[in-house]
Design a protein around this motif. Structure first.
Motif, mmCIF file in Angstrom:
data_model
loop_
_atom_site.group_PDB
_atom_site.id
_atom_site.type_symbol
_atom_site.label_atom_id
_atom_site.label_comp_id
_atom_site.label_asym_id
_atom_site.label_seq_id
_atom_site.Cartn_x
_atom_site.Cartn_y
_atom_site.Cartn_z
ATOM 1 N N ASN A 314 96.652 35.572 9.359
ATOM 2 C CA ASN A 314 95.640 36.635 9.157
ATOM 3 C C ASN A 314 96.105 38.287 9.326
ATOM 4 O O ASN A 314 96.323 38.471 9.990
ATOM 5 C CB ASN A 314 94.866 36.260 10.476
ATOM 6 C CG ASN A 314 93.452 36.782 10.609
ATOM 7 O OD1 ASN A 314 93.512 38.393 10.235
ATOM 8 N ND2 ASN A 314 92.339 36.470 10.919
ATOM 9 N N LEU A 315 96.310 38.308 8.526
ATOM 10 C CA LEU A 315 97.121 38.928 8.151
ATOM 11 C C LEU A 315 95.470 40.442 8.132
ATOM 12 O O LEU A 315 96.367 42.016 8.282
ATOM 13 C CB LEU A 315 97.133 39.730 6.847
ATOM 14 C CG LEU A 315 97.847 38.336 5.587
ATOM 15 C CD1 LEU A 315 98.539 38.911 4.421
ATOM 16 C CD2 LEU A 315 99.485 38.632 6.456
ATOM 17 N N ASP A 319 97.307 43.655 10.811
ATOM 18 C CA ASP A 319 97.685 44.989 9.594
ATOM 19 C C ASP A 319 97.100 45.748 11.163
ATOM 20 O O ASP A 319 97.994 47.101 11.374
ATOM 21 C CB ASP A 319 96.348 45.014 8.278
ATOM 22 C CG ASP A 319 97.009 46.351 8.225
ATOM 23 O OD1 ASP A 319 97.905 47.316 8.454
ATOM 24 O OD2 ASP A 319 95.821 46.959 7.769
ATOM 25 N N GLU A 320 95.896 45.652 11.896
ATOM 26 C CA GLU A 320 95.144 46.435 12.441
ATOM 27 C C GLU A 320 96.243 46.386 13.785
ATOM 28 O O GLU A 320 96.482 47.504 14.739
ATOM 29 C CB GLU A 320 94.014 45.430 13.011
ATOM 30 C CG GLU A 320 93.008 45.384 12.161
ATOM 31 C CD GLU A 320 91.664 45.085 12.770
ATOM 32 O OE1 GLU A 320 91.934 44.114 13.664
ATOM 33 O OE2 GLU A 320 90.681 45.064 12.134
ATOM 34 N N ASP A 324 102.658 50.570 12.117
ATOM 35 C CA ASP A 324 103.779 50.739 10.714
ATOM 36 C C ASP A 324 104.149 49.697 9.433
ATOM 37 O O ASP A 324 103.684 48.789 10.079
ATOM 38 C CB ASP A 324 104.923 51.576 10.923
ATOM 39 C CG ASP A 324 105.319 52.092 9.695
ATOM 40 O OD1 ASP A 324 104.907 52.759 8.304
ATOM 41 O OD2 ASP A 324 106.580 51.939 9.201
ATOM 42 N N ARG A 325 103.531 49.925 8.510
ATOM 43 C CA ARG A 325 103.983 48.568 7.663
ATOM 44 C C ARG A 325 104.630 49.434 5.886
ATOM 45 O O ARG A 325 104.227 50.738 5.368
ATOM 46 C CB ARG A 325 102.077 48.351 6.666
ATOM 47 C CG ARG A 325 102.594 47.060 5.713
ATOM 48 C CD ARG A 325 100.505 46.923 5.749
ATOM 49 N NE ARG A 325 100.265 46.516 4.524
ATOM 50 C CZ ARG A 325 99.198 46.187 3.606
ATOM 51 N NH1 ARG A 325 98.000 46.702 4.909
ATOM 52 N NH2 ARG A 325 99.361 45.001 2.839
ATOM 53 N N TYR A 326 105.726 48.537 5.641
ATOM 54 C CA TYR A 326 106.380 49.444 4.686
ATOM 55 C C TYR A 326 106.933 47.877 3.573
ATOM 56 O O TYR A 326 107.051 46.929 4.508
ATOM 57 C CB TYR A 326 107.322 50.426 4.999
ATOM 58 C CG TYR A 326 108.425 49.489 6.384
ATOM 59 C CD1 TYR A 326 109.406 48.870 5.789
ATOM 60 C CD2 TYR A 326 108.250 49.276 7.053
ATOM 61 C CE1 TYR A 326 110.353 48.430 6.639
ATOM 62 C CE2 TYR A 326 109.110 49.544 8.442
ATOM 63 C CZ TYR A 326 110.431 48.811 8.305
ATOM 64 O OH TYR A 326 110.856 48.088 9.185
ATOM 65 N N ALA A 334 107.300 44.249 5.486
ATOM 66 C CA ALA A 334 106.931 44.381 6.948
ATOM 67 C C ALA A 334 106.080 45.005 7.820
ATOM 68 O O ALA A 334 105.684 45.990 7.150
ATOM 69 C CB ALA A 334 108.751 45.011 7.456
ATOM 70 N N TYR A 335 105.516 44.689 9.130
ATOM 71 C CA TYR A 335 104.784 44.845 9.975
ATOM 72 C C TYR A 335 105.698 45.359 11.449
ATOM 73 O O TYR A 335 105.859 43.775 11.608
ATOM 74 C CB TYR A 335 103.298 43.696 9.249
ATOM 75 C CG TYR A 335 102.856 43.714 8.593
ATOM 76 C CD1 TYR A 335 100.859 43.997 8.958
ATOM 77 C CD2 TYR A 335 103.083 42.886 7.708
ATOM 78 C CE1 TYR A 335 100.710 44.033 7.628
ATOM 79 C CE2 TYR A 335 102.656 42.467 5.921
ATOM 80 C CZ TYR A 335 100.893 43.353 6.518
ATOM 81 O OH TYR A 335 99.916 43.099 4.883
#
Length: 433
Positions: A314-315, A319-320, A324-326, A334-335
């Motif tokens: 469950n992305l 994400d929530e 940070d996300r990169y 990477a989350y």
């Protein structure tokens, strides 16, 4: 205007590329390499070219468009069919192979890598616009689109073939609801597919792709395999063979017991989340790994999916949760959590062995078997369509055996046969002790 709201049909791949001729040349090179290792398709190609069993047919396909699939496409074309094809996953298409197919006068390819959802379904519509008499699916998206949006075509469709577990599940649910209106062979379920493609193909290709994408070793890692069907068994066995510690998560008590008795640790995902280094989903279901699991995972874990659709991890929830996300590496996102933990998702949660940037899919020798079954099933639909009413059908055993015998002959492997006395004994209920 089409169902997707486009004023014009979605164009073939060559209209999306800067140099389609150069791309087609490179794609052809890939196809020829694969075909060297596909003796089943090579033998069937000679038969189809000579006998042309598909003359007058139009085959509509939604498949992973890469070199092995392309050789199936051209086998159907030399058998007399006009073929239109698009991708069944936005990230599994090889544009050069797609261009090579489109250069074939009997093939139109709409598959383009990296399309958004609108263009993905628009390309399927363009394939359907060829008015196929046979469909070949990997995930059932084309069958669904025809039934929902183009039911007027159904009377002219002889039947279809479905390649993968997820698609067969969807088809059986559709059939149970009385909504499937033409016959479809469950190619995924036949022994020459599930015993080799699902086990060896998924196992080898998924692990190899993850290793190449991350440059990390399997040895000593705790690898969590979600689902212990044929694909999960393959992943578990191959990971154990590379000295990983394998943990299996299952919802079926019989499969959980099977995994336990085959030597794997078995536990709920909520427990496995606390100890796993690599998580690989193979269930075909949604929300296998969710927020409650992300909260327990350690820094640096790898999250990958070997099921069909990108719904097993469950992305949206991940994400929530992320601060940070990169992009950590090409093909690895990477989350980063508030506490500094980094959870790494491969290939956007899509089918990792086909959607990662360096992914090549299953080995050619394995897909040779699956696509050999696809080819003889298409031939069967043309030659004996009157024998099949609407519904999901197992592949006829004689067709499955035909493909196996071609493979054994190509490998120089002999095998025994039953004598007439043995056949009579096995077929009788009257023999006692």
């Amino acid at each position: 205007m089409s169902e997707t709201g486009r004023d014009e049909p979605y164009p073939p791949v060559t209209e999306h590329l800067d140099d389609p001729e150069a791309a087609a040349e490179e794609g052809r090179r890939k196809m020829e390499w694969a075909l060297q290792h596909m003796p089943i398709l090579t033998e069937l190609r000679a038969e189809f070219e000579s006998e042309r069993p598909l003359d007058g047919q139009t085959v509509g396909m939604a498949m992973h468009v890469e070199a092995k699939t392309a050789n199936l496409v051209e086998l159907l074309a030399v058998g007399g069919a006009d073929v239109a094809i698009t991708g069944c996953n936005p990230l599994s298409t090889h544009d050069d192979v797609s261009a090579a197919l489109d250069a074939n006068d009997s093939v139109t390819s709409y598959a383009v890598r990296g399309v958004d959802d609108d263009d993905y379904y628009a390309a399927i519509e363009s394939v359907i616009g060829h008015e196929p008499t046979i469909t070949v699916d990997d995930g059932m998206d084309m069958v669904a689109a025809i039934h929902e949006e183009y039911p007027e075509l159904i009377d002219s469709i002889l039947g279809g073939c479905e390649e993968t577990t997820t698609g067969v599940h969807r088809l059986r649910a559709m059939d149970d609801d009385g909504a499937l209106e033409y016959p479809v062979f469950a190619v995924n379920d036949t022994p020459m597919k599930r015993l080799f493609d699902n086990v060896h193909g998924t196992g080898e290709a998924s692990l190899a792709t993850i290793a190449m994408t991350t440059n990390l070793s399997w040895a000593g890692k705790d690898v969590v395999v979600a689902g212990y069907g044929y694909c999960g068994k393959g992943v578990a066995g191959k990971a154990a063979g590379q000295n990983a510690n394998v943990i299996v998560c299952e919802v079926d008590p019989r499969k959980a017991l099977e995994a336990h008795m085959e030597g794997y640790d078995v536990m709920p995902m909520a427990e496995a989340a606390e100890v796993g280094d690599v998580f690989l989903t193979t269930t075909g279901n949604r929300d296998v790994i969710t927020e409650e699991h992300f909260e327990k995972m350690g820094d640096g874990v790898l999250l990958a999916n070997a099921g069909h659709f990108d719904v097993e991890i469950n992305l949206e929830q991940l994400d929530e949760m992320a601060a940070d996300r990169y992009e950590a590496r090409d093909g690895v996102e990477a989350y980063e959590m508030d506490d500094g933990r980094r959870l790494n998702v491969l290939a956007e949660g899509r089918l990792v062995n086909l959607a990662a940037p360096i992914a090549l899919g299953h080995p050619a020798e394995v897909m040779d078997q699956s696509f050999g079954v696809q080819a003889v099933c298409v031939r069967e639909l043309v030659e004996n369509d009157a024998e099949y009413d609407a519904g999901v059908y197992d592949v006829p055993d004689e067709l499955d055996r035909e493909v196996a015998e071609i493979k054994l002959d190509a490998e120089g492997v002999g095998f025994d046969g039953l004598s007439e006395e043995q056949r009579e004994y096995m077929g009788s209920w009257q023999h006692g002790t």
